[in-house]
Design a protein around this motif. Sequence first.
Motif, PDB file in Angstrom:
ATOM      1  N   TYR A  33     -32.013  -2.238  40.171  1.00  0.00           N
ATOM      2  CA  TYR A  33     -31.350  -2.509  41.446  1.00  0.00           C
ATOM      3  C   TYR A  33     -32.175  -1.911  42.575  1.00  0.00           C
ATOM      4  CZ  TYR A  33     -29.448   2.166  40.504  1.00  0.00           C
ATOM      5  OH  TYR A  33     -29.308   3.502  40.197  1.00  0.00           O
ATOM      6  N   ARG A  34     -32.168  -2.622  43.694  1.00  0.00           N
ATOM      7  CA  ARG A  34     -32.879  -2.178  44.889  1.00  0.00           C
ATOM      8  C   ARG A  34     -31.838  -1.848  45.946  1.00  0.00           C
ATOM      9  NH1 ARG A  34     -34.644  -4.295  49.786  1.00  0.00           N
ATOM     10  NH2 ARG A  34     -36.584  -3.405  50.548  1.00  0.00           N
ATOM     11  N   ILE A  35     -31.907  -0.627  46.448  1.00  0.00           N
ATOM     12  CA  ILE A  35     -30.989  -0.162  47.485  1.00  0.00           C
ATOM     13  C   ILE A  35     -31.755  -0.080  48.804  1.00  0.00           C
ATOM     14  CG2 ILE A  35     -29.498   1.716  48.259  1.00  0.00           C
ATOM     15  CD1 ILE A  35     -28.372   0.673  45.722  1.00  0.00           C
ATOM     16  N   HIS A  36     -31.174  -0.642  49.839  1.00  0.00           N
ATOM     17  CA  HIS A  36     -31.746  -0.569  51.186  1.00  0.00           C
ATOM     18  C   HIS A  36     -30.712   0.134  52.072  1.00  0.00           C
ATOM     19  CE1 HIS A  36     -34.437  -1.716  54.415  1.00  0.00           C
ATOM     20  NE2 HIS A  36     -33.404  -2.141  55.110  1.00  0.00           N
ATOM     21  N   ILE A  37     -31.113   1.271  52.646  1.00  0.00           N
ATOM     22  CA  ILE A  37     -30.226   2.089  53.478  1.00  0.00           C
ATOM     23  C   ILE A  37     -30.720   2.005  54.914  1.00  0.00           C
ATOM     24  CG2 ILE A  37     -29.315   4.413  53.885  1.00  0.00           C
ATOM     25  CD1 ILE A  37     -30.169   5.014  50.910  1.00  0.00           C
ATOM     26  N   GLU A  38     -29.856   1.542  55.807  1.00  0.00           N
ATOM     27  CA  GLU A  38     -30.203   1.444  57.223  1.00  0.00           C
ATOM     28  C   GLU A  38     -29.330   2.400  58.031  1.00  0.00           C
ATOM     29  OE1 GLU A  38     -30.944  -2.646  58.871  1.00  0.00           O
ATOM     30  OE2 GLU A  38     -30.019  -3.185  56.948  1.00  0.00           O
ATOM     31  N   ASN A  39     -29.966   3.190  58.876  1.00  0.00           N
ATOM     32  CA  ASN A  39     -29.235   4.105  59.746  1.00  0.00           C
ATOM     33  C   ASN A  39     -28.964   3.397  61.074  1.00  0.00           C
ATOM     34  OD1 ASN A  39     -28.161   6.140  61.277  1.00  0.00           O
ATOM     35  ND2 ASN A  39     -29.866   7.556  61.013  1.00  0.00           N
ATOM     36  N   LEU A  40     -27.764   2.879  61.235  1.00  0.00           N
ATOM     37  CA  LEU A  40     -27.357   2.180  62.453  1.00  0.00           C
ATOM     38  C   LEU A  40     -26.752   3.131  63.479  1.00  0.00           C
ATOM     39  CD1 LEU A  40     -25.633  -0.898  60.737  1.00  0.00           C
ATOM     40  CD2 LEU A  40     -28.035  -0.671  61.451  1.00  0.00           C
ATOM     41  N   SER A  41     -26.676   4.415  63.138  1.00  0.00           N
ATOM     42  CA  SER A  41     -26.063   5.400  64.033  1.00  0.00           C
ATOM     43  C   SER A  41     -27.093   5.912  65.052  1.00  0.00           C
ATOM     44  CB  SER A  41     -25.498   6.580  63.228  1.00  0.00           C
ATOM     45  OG  SER A  41     -26.540   7.457  62.829  1.00  0.00           O
ATOM     46  N   ASP A  42     -26.639   6.776  65.920  1.00  0.00           N
ATOM     47  CA  ASP A  42     -27.501   7.374  66.940  1.00  0.00           C
ATOM     48  C   ASP A  42     -28.095   8.700  66.504  1.00  0.00           C
ATOM     49  OD1 ASP A  42     -26.950   5.275  68.718  1.00  0.00           O
ATOM     50  OD2 ASP A  42     -25.150   6.277  69.472  1.00  0.00           O
ATOM     51  N   TYR A  43     -27.864   9.092  65.240  1.00  0.00           N
ATOM     52  CA  TYR A  43     -28.255  10.431  64.806  1.00  0.00           C
ATOM     53  C   TYR A  43     -29.043  10.385  63.506  1.00  0.00           C
ATOM     54  CZ  TYR A  43     -24.501  11.265  68.081  1.00  0.00           C
ATOM     55  OH  TYR A  43     -23.708  11.246  69.196  1.00  0.00           O
ATOM     56  N   GLU A  44     -29.968  11.320  63.367  1.00  0.00           N
ATOM     57  CA  GLU A  44     -30.736  11.461  62.133  1.00  0.00           C
ATOM     58  C   GLU A  44     -29.809  11.881  61.001  1.00  0.00           C
ATOM     59  OE1 GLU A  44     -34.849  13.394  61.892  1.00  0.00           O
ATOM     60  OE2 GLU A  44     -33.486  14.974  61.166  1.00  0.00           O
ATOM     61  N   ILE A  45     -30.029  11.290  59.821  1.00  0.00           N
ATOM     62  CA  ILE A  45     -29.228  11.628  58.641  1.00  0.00           C
ATOM     63  C   ILE A  45     -30.162  11.930  57.473  1.00  0.00           C
ATOM     64  CG2 ILE A  45     -27.167  10.334  59.303  1.00  0.00           C
ATOM     65  CD1 ILE A  45     -28.162   8.054  57.471  1.00  0.00           C
ATOM     66  N   GLN A  46     -29.630  12.657  56.506  1.00  0.00           N
ATOM     67  CA  GLN A  46     -30.373  12.928  55.273  1.00  0.00           C
ATOM     68  C   GLN A  46     -29.460  12.659  54.085  1.00  0.00           C
ATOM     69  OE1 GLN A  46     -32.003  16.888  54.779  1.00  0.00           O
ATOM     70  NE2 GLN A  46     -33.302  16.220  53.086  1.00  0.00           N
ATOM     71  N   LEU A  47     -29.987  11.926  53.113  1.00  0.00           N
ATOM     72  CA  LEU A  47     -29.241  11.643  51.885  1.00  0.00           C
ATOM     73  C   LEU A  47     -29.361  12.866  50.975  1.00  0.00           C
ATOM     74  CD1 LEU A  47     -29.396   8.343  49.863  1.00  0.00           C
ATOM     75  CD2 LEU A  47     -29.072  10.557  48.800  1.00  0.00           C
ATOM     76  N   MET A  48     -28.246  13.530  50.719  1.00  0.00           N
ATOM     77  CA  MET A  48     -28.262  14.769  49.939  1.00  0.00           C
ATOM     78  C   MET A  48     -27.956  14.557  48.458  1.00  0.00           C
ATOM     79  SD  MET A  48     -29.092  16.661  52.405  1.00  0.00           S
ATOM     80  CE  MET A  48     -29.071  18.249  51.598  1.00  0.00           C
ATOM     81  N   ARG A  49     -26.926  13.747  48.165  1.00  0.00           N
ATOM     82  CA  ARG A  49     -26.477  13.571  46.774  1.00  0.00           C
ATOM     83  C   ARG A  49     -26.044  12.126  46.554  1.00  0.00           C
ATOM     84  NH1 ARG A  49     -26.206  18.201  44.250  1.00  0.00           N
ATOM     85  NH2 ARG A  49     -25.029  17.405  42.498  1.00  0.00           N
ATOM     86  N   ARG A  50     -25.953  11.761  45.272  1.00  0.00           N
ATOM     87  CA  ARG A  50     -25.464  10.441  44.876  1.00  0.00           C
ATOM     88  C   ARG A  50     -24.413  10.608  43.791  1.00  0.00           C
ATOM     89  NH1 ARG A  50     -29.422  11.930  41.848  1.00  0.00           N
ATOM     90  NH2 ARG A  50     -29.681  11.252  39.712  1.00  0.00           N
ATOM     91  N   GLN A  51     -23.502   9.663  43.733  1.00  0.00           N
ATOM     92  CA  GLN A  51     -22.508   9.604  42.661  1.00  0.00           C
ATOM     93  C   GLN A  51     -22.325   8.138  42.308  1.00  0.00           C
ATOM     94  OE1 GLN A  51     -18.464  10.738  43.648  1.00  0.00           O
ATOM     95  NE2 GLN A  51     -18.066  11.343  41.536  1.00  0.00           N
ATOM     96  N   TRP A  52     -22.529   7.817  41.034  1.00  0.00           N
ATOM     97  CA  TRP A  52     -22.411   6.444  40.541  1.00  0.00           C
ATOM     98  C   TRP A  52     -21.300   6.355  39.511  1.00  0.00           C
ATOM     99  CZ3 TRP A  52     -24.664   2.504  42.736  1.00  0.00           C
ATOM    100  CH2 TRP A  52     -25.884   2.664  43.403  1.00  0.00           C
ATOM    101  N   PHE A  53     -20.615   5.211  39.524  1.00  0.00           N
ATOM    102  CA  PHE A  53     -19.675   4.830  38.472  1.00  0.00           C
ATOM    103  C   PHE A  53     -20.206   3.531  37.886  1.00  0.00           C
ATOM    104  CE2 PHE A  53     -17.292   7.359  41.487  1.00  0.00           C
ATOM    105  CZ  PHE A  53     -16.726   8.304  40.655  1.00  0.00           C
ATOM    106  N   ILE A  54     -20.508   3.551  36.584  1.00  0.00           N
ATOM    107  CA  ILE A  54     -21.114   2.413  35.891  1.00  0.00           C
ATOM    108  C   ILE A  54     -20.087   1.872  34.903  1.00  0.00           C
ATOM    109  CG2 ILE A  54     -23.059   1.648  34.475  1.00  0.00           C
ATOM    110  CD1 ILE A  54     -24.471   4.320  35.536  1.00  0.00           C
ATOM    111  N   PHE A  55     -19.721   0.606  35.091  1.00  0.00           N
ATOM    112  CA  PHE A  55     -18.676  -0.034  34.292  1.00  0.00           C
ATOM    113  C   PHE A  55     -19.300  -1.055  33.357  1.00  0.00           C
ATOM    114  CE2 PHE A  55     -17.037   1.178  38.411  1.00  0.00           C
ATOM    115  CZ  PHE A  55     -15.883   1.862  38.099  1.00  0.00           C
ATOM    116  N   ASP A  56     -19.005  -0.921  32.062  1.00  0.00           N
ATOM    117  CA  ASP A  56     -19.472  -1.851  31.047  1.00  0.00           C
ATOM    118  C   ASP A  56     -18.274  -2.722  30.649  1.00  0.00           C
ATOM    119  OD1 ASP A  56     -21.121  -2.918  28.946  1.00  0.00           O
ATOM    120  OD2 ASP A  56     -22.118  -0.978  28.850  1.00  0.00           O
ATOM    121  N   SER A  57     -18.508  -3.991  30.305  1.00  0.00           N
ATOM    122  CA  SER A  57     -17.387  -4.882  29.991  1.00  0.00           C
ATOM    123  C   SER A  57     -16.675  -4.529  28.685  1.00  0.00           C
ATOM    124  CB  SER A  57     -17.844  -6.346  29.967  1.00  0.00           C
ATOM    125  OG  SER A  57     -18.793  -6.562  28.950  1.00  0.00           O
ATOM    126  N   ASN A  58     -17.182  -3.559  27.942  1.00  0.00           N
ATOM    127  CA  ASN A  58     -16.479  -3.084  26.747  1.00  0.00           C
ATOM    128  C   ASN A  58     -15.450  -2.002  27.088  1.00  0.00           C
ATOM    129  OD1 ASN A  58     -18.016  -0.816  27.212  1.00  0.00           O
ATOM    130  ND2 ASN A  58     -19.201  -0.943  25.321  1.00  0.00           N
TER     131      ASN A  58
END
Length: 128
Positions: A33-58
């Motif tokens: 998967y390709r993730i594209h993150i765009e900062n549309l705000s007026d302020y600098e941001i930093q990505l600190m952490r990620r949390q994923w939930f991965i669902f399998d059809s089983n």
Amino acid sequence: MVTAITQGVKISVDTIYQDEHSNPESGHYMFAYRIHIENLSDYEIQLMRRQWFIFDSNGTVREVEGEGVVGVQPVIAPGDSYSYVSGSNLKTDIGSMRGRYLMHRSIDNTEFLVDIPEFELIVPFRLN
């Protein structure tokens, strides 16, 4: 492509099935998967952490959590963007993922969550 905007941060996701890294006979289906993150705000941001939930059809649900993405904690200036590619495996040929990023806004030293929209992971032959 799926897209979501949370607090001025736009997340877009594209996926592709990785046939050459999959082995359906042993229940191993690999997706990139390709993730594209765009900062549309007026302020600098930093990505600190990620949390994923991965669902399998089983019925299996996995949670993955950690610092940054692909080994970095990118700083994204107003109007700029950051993209990366990663991957996930499933035991079945259909599933999905969703998640969120913990962002830090340097101007006021606040943290906030940004939604990663749910996206499907489907082996192409299942789409016929």
